[in-house]
Design an enzyme around this catalytic site. Sequence first.
Site, PDB file in Angstrom:
ATOM      1  N   ARG A  35      -9.949  -4.421   3.167  1.00  0.00           N
ATOM      2  CA  ARG A  35      -9.521  -5.817   3.035  1.00  0.00           C
ATOM      3  C   ARG A  35      -8.118  -6.046   3.585  1.00  0.00           C
ATOM      4  O   ARG A  35      -7.829  -7.121   4.100  1.00  0.00           O
ATOM      5  CB  ARG A  35      -9.584  -6.253   1.572  1.00  0.00           C
ATOM      6  CG  ARG A  35     -11.011  -6.453   1.139  1.00  0.00           C
ATOM      7  CD  ARG A  35     -11.101  -6.972  -0.258  1.00  0.00           C
ATOM      8  NE  ARG A  35     -12.466  -7.377  -0.528  1.00  0.00           N
ATOM      9  CZ  ARG A  35     -12.975  -7.533  -1.733  1.00  0.00           C
ATOM     10  NH1 ARG A  35     -12.209  -7.336  -2.801  1.00  0.00           N
ATOM     11  NH2 ARG A  35     -14.210  -7.908  -1.886  1.00  0.00           N
ATOM     12  N   LYS A 198     -32.929 -10.850  -8.692  1.00  0.00           N
ATOM     13  CA  LYS A 198     -33.540 -11.960  -9.446  1.00  0.00           C
ATOM     14  C   LYS A 198     -33.790 -13.204  -8.605  1.00  0.00           C
ATOM     15  O   LYS A 198     -32.937 -13.611  -7.822  1.00  0.00           O
ATOM     16  CB  LYS A 198     -32.590 -12.374 -10.578  1.00  0.00           C
ATOM     17  CG  LYS A 198     -32.455 -11.346 -11.670  1.00  0.00           C
ATOM     18  CD  LYS A 198     -31.926 -12.037 -12.918  1.00  0.00           C
ATOM     19  CE  LYS A 198     -30.857 -11.223 -13.607  1.00  0.00           C
ATOM     20  NZ  LYS A 198     -29.649 -11.984 -13.869  1.00  0.00           N
ATOM     21  N   GLY A 352     -22.859  -9.361  -1.822  1.00  0.00           N
ATOM     22  CA  GLY A 352     -22.079  -8.146  -2.042  1.00  0.00           C
ATOM     23  C   GLY A 352     -22.876  -6.870  -1.862  1.00  0.00           C
ATOM     24  O   GLY A 352     -22.458  -5.959  -1.134  1.00  0.00           O
ATOM     25  N   GLY A 375     -20.043 -13.533  -3.583  1.00  0.00           N
ATOM     26  CA  GLY A 375     -20.334 -14.807  -4.240  1.00  0.00           C
ATOM     27  C   GLY A 375     -20.081 -15.997  -3.335  1.00  0.00           C
ATOM     28  O   GLY A 375     -20.869 -16.949  -3.295  1.00  0.00           O
TER      29      GLY A 375
END
Length: 395
Positions: A35, A198, A352, A375
């Site tokens: 990062r 999910k 992710g 996200g």
Amino acid sequence: MIRYIDDLQLTGKRVFIRVDFNVPMEGRRVTDDTRIREAMPTIRRALEMGGKVILASHLGRPKGPDPKLSLEPVAVRLAELLGGKHEVILTDDCVGDGVKKQVKELKDGQVVVLENLRFHKEEEANDETFARELAALADVYVNDAFGTAHRAHASTAGMVPFVKEKAAGFLMRKEIEYLGKVLKNPDKPFVAILGGSKVSDKIKVIESLLPKVDALLVGGAMAYTFLKAQGVEVGKSRVEGDKLSLATRLLEAAHRFKTQLVLPVDHIVGTEPTENSPATETPDNAIPPDMMGLDIGPKTRAIFAQHIRDARTVVWNGPMGLFEVPKFAEGTRSVAAAMAINTQATTVIGGGDSAAAVEQMGFADKMSHVSTGGGASLEFLEGRDLPGIKALETR
Ligand code: ADP
Ligand code: MG
């Protein structure tokens, strides 16, 4: 309209750059500096353009000031990445008189790293006083932290109206361009691949993409809810019982939009979701009563690979199986390989775990774009406005 850092005049200006330095650490050591390296093009450009660079980030989830979550190790690594050519100064706080003074006295070529923004609860609360204090440090605001763009915090949204000029950094630009292209003008055929754990996590992504894509390929645990809704035997597979009617509605919607919704035709099944489980191929889409689906099977892999090969745009979110266990990772690997090697399409990865899988399998640099925000990329694909991007818009 959004301006980018190279549209601005930065000479002599205090350039406040919101970066994502939320890096993995062990003790006081940065274990993965990806990062930091990804923010370097923006930082270097601001320095080259004669700006006085002030960097701000959060790290972890501190409950107040916490020396264990100081950005000091990050500042050390940053100085190394700048090749020793720039002095990096870590302030002991991100607001207050001391910081103001340090920023005011900043000399050419020096870089300031503000201490962890989340040492103040006002950051996440998007407190206006705190936002104004951050804004007072800046002539120009640049956001390069896509990973927190889905949060309306003081440093990502609240402070922005109080700074004269604003722009996106290069990393942010790449995210906006690739994810934006997928949503707004994808080259056709456009194929989306969705998986993961999910259906309920991905409902809004499915609803957003369904009218736009030519084919939606579904794998991962969420495929079993769709299969069960169609009356297929799914054994002990993970099924969200309360989402069966939703799955039926989505299948009907796909039909209305003339979108192919492609479900697995075979599986790799096991007895439990661990490495102790055996791994067996099924001949068709039915799963034996005492077994659970843990990956897509070889016929499904071939069908998915063909869709990917013929596509001009492919977006992928969510692993095809329990990829953390090697014997259930082949579906995820084959989708990644097809996207990396066997297609001319623009390829975009969001999420992710999907990004981690692609990196771990060594395909990341062969994709057009692997999103840096788990996200945030999902919310973008849902078609939502991200507060950190919205705040950058000028009329
Ligand atoms: P992303 O972070 O890319 O959005 P998710 O968080 O939705 O992806 O899902 C990733 C998780 O889903 C992984 O931990 C993976 O092991 C799990 N998963 C995928 N398929 C299955 C399956 N058939 N059974 C159990 N877990 C699965
Ligand atoms: Mg995940």
